[in-house]
Design a protein around this motif. Structure first.
Motif, mmCIF file in Angstrom:
data_model
loop_
_atom_site.group_PDB
_atom_site.id
_atom_site.type_symbol
_atom_site.label_atom_id
_atom_site.label_comp_id
_atom_site.label_asym_id
_atom_site.label_seq_id
_atom_site.Cartn_x
_atom_site.Cartn_y
_atom_site.Cartn_z
ATOM 1 N N PRO A 150 13.405 -2.124 -10.555
ATOM 2 C CA PRO A 150 12.719 -1.638 -9.353
ATOM 3 C C PRO A 150 11.355 -1.043 -9.678
ATOM 4 C CG PRO A 150 15.009 -0.896 -9.383
ATOM 5 C CD PRO A 150 14.735 -1.485 -10.736
ATOM 6 N N LEU A 151 10.424 -1.205 -8.748
ATOM 7 C CA LEU A 151 9.101 -0.602 -8.885
ATOM 8 C C LEU A 151 9.227 0.917 -8.815
ATOM 9 C CD1 LEU A 151 7.422 -3.109 -6.444
ATOM 10 C CD2 LEU A 151 6.726 -2.846 -8.834
ATOM 11 N N THR A 152 8.379 1.607 -9.534
ATOM 12 C CA THR A 152 8.440 3.077 -9.560
ATOM 13 C C THR A 152 7.558 3.728 -8.506
ATOM 14 O OG1 THR A 152 6.604 3.282 -11.126
ATOM 15 C CG2 THR A 152 8.814 2.976 -12.056
ATOM 16 N N VAL A 181 6.687 -5.730 -1.629
ATOM 17 C CA VAL A 181 7.474 -6.488 -0.654
ATOM 18 C C VAL A 181 8.878 -5.902 -0.561
ATOM 19 C CG1 VAL A 181 8.418 -8.770 -0.077
ATOM 20 C CG2 VAL A 181 6.127 -8.582 -1.086
ATOM 21 N N SER A 182 9.449 -5.579 -1.710
ATOM 22 C CA SER A 182 10.761 -4.921 -1.772
ATOM 23 C C SER A 182 10.811 -4.150 -3.091
ATOM 24 C CB SER A 182 11.890 -5.951 -1.705
ATOM 25 O OG SER A 182 11.988 -6.678 -2.917
ATOM 26 N N ALA A 183 11.961 -3.547 -3.390
ATOM 27 C CA ALA A 183 12.069 -2.752 -4.612
ATOM 28 C C ALA A 183 11.754 -3.557 -5.865
ATOM 29 C CB ALA A 183 13.468 -2.151 -4.718
ATOM 30 N N THR A 184 12.058 -4.866 -5.830
ATOM 31 C CA THR A 184 11.839 -5.695 -7.028
ATOM 32 C C THR A 184 10.955 -6.902 -6.746
ATOM 33 O OG1 THR A 184 13.899 -6.866 -6.566
ATOM 34 C CG2 THR A 184 14.023 -5.032 -8.133
ATOM 35 N N GLU A 185 10.216 -6.882 -5.660
ATOM 36 C CA GLU A 185 9.299 -7.984 -5.334
ATOM 37 C C GLU A 185 7.942 -7.430 -4.934
ATOM 38 O OE1 GLU A 185 11.441 -11.569 -3.208
ATOM 39 O OE2 GLU A 185 12.161 -9.679 -2.375
ATOM 40 N N ALA A 186 6.883 -8.116 -5.364
ATOM 41 C CA ALA A 186 5.534 -7.663 -5.029
ATOM 42 C C ALA A 186 4.570 -8.840 -5.025
ATOM 43 C CB ALA A 186 5.067 -6.611 -6.024
ATOM 44 N N LEU A 187 3.485 -8.659 -4.263
ATOM 45 C CA LEU A 187 2.356 -9.586 -4.305
ATOM 46 C C LEU A 187 1.255 -8.907 -5.087
ATOM 47 C CD1 LEU A 187 2.196 -10.823 -0.590
ATOM 48 C CD2 LEU A 187 3.079 -12.083 -2.556
ATOM 49 N N LEU A 188 0.674 -9.622 -6.051
ATOM 50 C CA LEU A 188 -0.399 -9.069 -6.867
ATOM 51 C C LEU A 188 -1.626 -9.960 -6.745
ATOM 52 C CD1 LEU A 188 -1.319 -6.899 -8.895
ATOM 53 C CD2 LEU A 188 -0.459 -8.356 -10.730
ATOM 54 N N THR A 189 -2.755 -9.364 -6.387
ATOM 55 C CA THR A 189 -4.017 -10.103 -6.265
ATOM 56 C C THR A 189 -4.929 -9.711 -7.410
ATOM 57 O OG1 THR A 189 -3.833 -10.132 -3.847
ATOM 58 C CG2 THR A 189 -6.002 -10.597 -4.782
ATOM 59 N N VAL A 205 3.436 -1.685 -17.512
ATOM 60 C CA VAL A 205 3.989 -0.551 -16.754
ATOM 61 C C VAL A 205 5.521 -0.527 -16.864
ATOM 62 C CG1 VAL A 205 2.052 -0.328 -15.164
ATOM 63 C CG2 VAL A 205 3.906 -1.916 -14.588
ATOM 64 N N GLY A 206 6.042 -1.187 -17.914
ATOM 65 C CA GLY A 206 7.455 -1.081 -18.237
ATOM 66 C C GLY A 206 8.386 -1.973 -17.447
ATOM 67 N N ASN A 207 7.874 -3.070 -16.918
ATOM 68 C CA ASN A 207 8.736 -3.977 -16.160
ATOM 69 C C ASN A 207 8.651 -5.381 -16.750
ATOM 70 O OD1 ASN A 207 10.464 -4.862 -14.057
ATOM 71 N ND2 ASN A 207 9.493 -3.431 -12.618
ATOM 72 N N HIS A 208 9.453 -6.280 -16.197
ATOM 73 C CA HIS A 208 9.493 -7.656 -16.687
ATOM 74 C C HIS A 208 9.504 -8.608 -15.501
ATOM 75 C CE1 HIS A 208 10.562 -11.192 -19.046
ATOM 76 N NE2 HIS A 208 11.577 -11.394 -18.236
ATOM 77 N N VAL A 209 8.650 -9.621 -15.535
ATOM 78 C CA VAL A 209 8.594 -10.605 -14.461
ATOM 79 C C VAL A 209 9.672 -11.659 -14.689
ATOM 80 C CG1 VAL A 209 7.201 -12.393 -13.358
ATOM 81 C CG2 VAL A 209 6.126 -10.231 -14.040
ATOM 82 N N GLU A 210 10.569 -11.789 -13.733
ATOM 83 C CA GLU A 210 11.626 -12.793 -13.832
ATOM 84 C C GLU A 210 11.225 -14.116 -13.181
ATOM 85 O OE1 GLU A 210 15.170 -10.957 -12.211
ATOM 86 O OE2 GLU A 210 15.790 -10.373 -14.235
ATOM 87 N N ALA A 211 10.389 -14.057 -12.152
ATOM 88 C CA ALA A 211 9.923 -15.271 -11.477
ATOM 89 C C ALA A 211 8.509 -15.022 -10.967
ATOM 90 C CB ALA A 211 10.843 -15.641 -10.320
ATOM 91 N N LEU A 212 7.640 -16.038 -11.126
ATOM 92 C CA LEU A 212 6.239 -15.888 -10.741
ATOM 93 C C LEU A 212 5.774 -17.154 -10.022
ATOM 94 C CD1 LEU A 212 3.915 -13.837 -11.036
ATOM 95 C CD2 LEU A 212 3.238 -15.017 -13.126
ATOM 96 N N HIS A 213 5.106 -16.930 -8.888
ATOM 97 C CA HIS A 213 4.683 -18.050 -8.030
ATOM 98 C C HIS A 213 3.292 -17.738 -7.494
ATOM 99 C CE1 HIS A 213 5.348 -21.359 -5.128
ATOM 100 N NE2 HIS A 213 4.770 -20.590 -4.224
ATOM 101 N N ARG A 214 2.332 -18.668 -7.677
ATOM 102 C CA ARG A 214 0.995 -18.439 -7.148
ATOM 103 C C ARG A 214 0.919 -18.963 -5.717
ATOM 104 N NH1 ARG A 214 -4.130 -19.644 -10.776
ATOM 105 N NH2 ARG A 214 -3.788 -21.843 -10.305
ATOM 106 N N GLU A 215 0.505 -18.095 -4.821
ATOM 107 C CA GLU A 215 0.475 -18.432 -3.398
ATOM 108 C C GLU A 215 -0.909 -18.787 -2.891
ATOM 109 O OE1 GLU A 215 2.388 -15.509 -0.991
ATOM 110 O OE2 GLU A 215 4.359 -15.903 -1.885
ATOM 111 N N ALA A 216 -1.961 -18.246 -3.520
ATOM 112 C CA ALA A 216 -3.306 -18.469 -2.989
ATOM 113 C C ALA A 216 -4.343 -18.428 -4.095
ATOM 114 C CB ALA A 216 -3.638 -17.428 -1.919
#
Length: 244
Positions: A150-152, A181-189, A205-216
């Motif tokens: 989860p995001l801090t 977006v949620s506790a474990t989902e975010a959009l990063l620009t 920042v102490g987290n790990h990306v499990e899935a990554l998708h470019r939207e734009a």
């Protein structure tokens, strides 16, 4: 308006991957090349290479491929590599086989790693490619990330600070925008394209990306409902939207 380029038909078709100039001459004599509704038998003829040529010329009863200067939007599937040479499935394998022989060659605009999906551009326009990826252009890229933890709540401030240093680098990252977006989902620009940047930012920042998708990319978004592996050639207006 710039000067319109003219080329011999055999040289044009050969540069587009249709075959050798000798093969194009043979095809023309067999009636396989049609221009403006008439069979074109003489491949030494010079014609204007204009964007409307695919609507005017047919090769073996199919519309001519897009001429040089095209930009392709691909919804990159997982497991494919943005490379000409690596082993395994390549993004170029999705395109028509003859496009591998085009000159100038088609290249990806930047790269998405094997385990990242989403919007990927490909082009044979080297000048445009460098404009898009140039750090001076600050073309924004939007990624959807699913995280292991989860995001801090402090990530957005850290990413926006312009002071975050990635491991092994000497220059801080440009400010980036985080939308939760949620506790474990975010959009990063982001506006840079450093190696595995998004994954390394979350690792910092102490987290790990499990899935990554470019939207734009810039003002260009991946069309809703576009299936993984689907692609299309962009219009001039859509290419312009990249820099919006």
């Amino acid at each position: 308006m710039g000067k319109v380029q003219t080329m011999r038909v055999d040289r044009l078709l050969s540069s587009m991957g249709y075959g050798s100039r000798t093969e194009m001459a043979r095809l023309a004599k067999a009636g396989g090349i049609v221009l403006d509704g008439a069979v074109l038998a003489d491949v030494s003829l010079r014609i204007a290479v204009t964007p409307d040529l695919p609507q005017r010329m047919r090769v073996e009863d199919e519309a001519l491929d897009p001429v040089a200067g095209m930009v392709i939007l691909l919804n990159k599937p997982l497991g494919m590599t943005c490379s000409h040479k690596e082993a395994g499935p390549l993004v170029y394998d999705i395109l028509p086989a003859r496009w591998r022989r085009r000159d100038p060659a088609i290249s990806t605009v930047g790269r998405l790693d094997k385990q990242t999906s989403g919007l990927l551009l490909m082009t044979d326009d080297g000048a445009l490619l460098h404009r898009i990826i140039s750090p001076k252009r600050h073309v924004r890229k939007v990624y959807s990330a699913r995280l292991a933890r989860p995001l801090t709540g402090r990530e957005g401030e850290v990413f926006a600070s312009g002071r975050l240093m990635l491991e092994g680098e000497e220059k801080p990252l440009a400010p980036a925008q985080l939308e939760v977006v949620s506790a474990t989902e975010a959009l990063l620009t982001v506006t840079e394209g450093r190696y595995h940047q998004v994954r390394r930012m979350f690792a910092a920042v102490g987290n790990h990306v499990e899935a990554l998708h470019r939207e734009a990319l810039g003002g260009l978004r991946l069309p809703e409902g576009m299936a993984p592996g689907a692609w299309r050639v962009l219009s001039e207006a859509e290419i312009g939207a990249i820099f919006d």
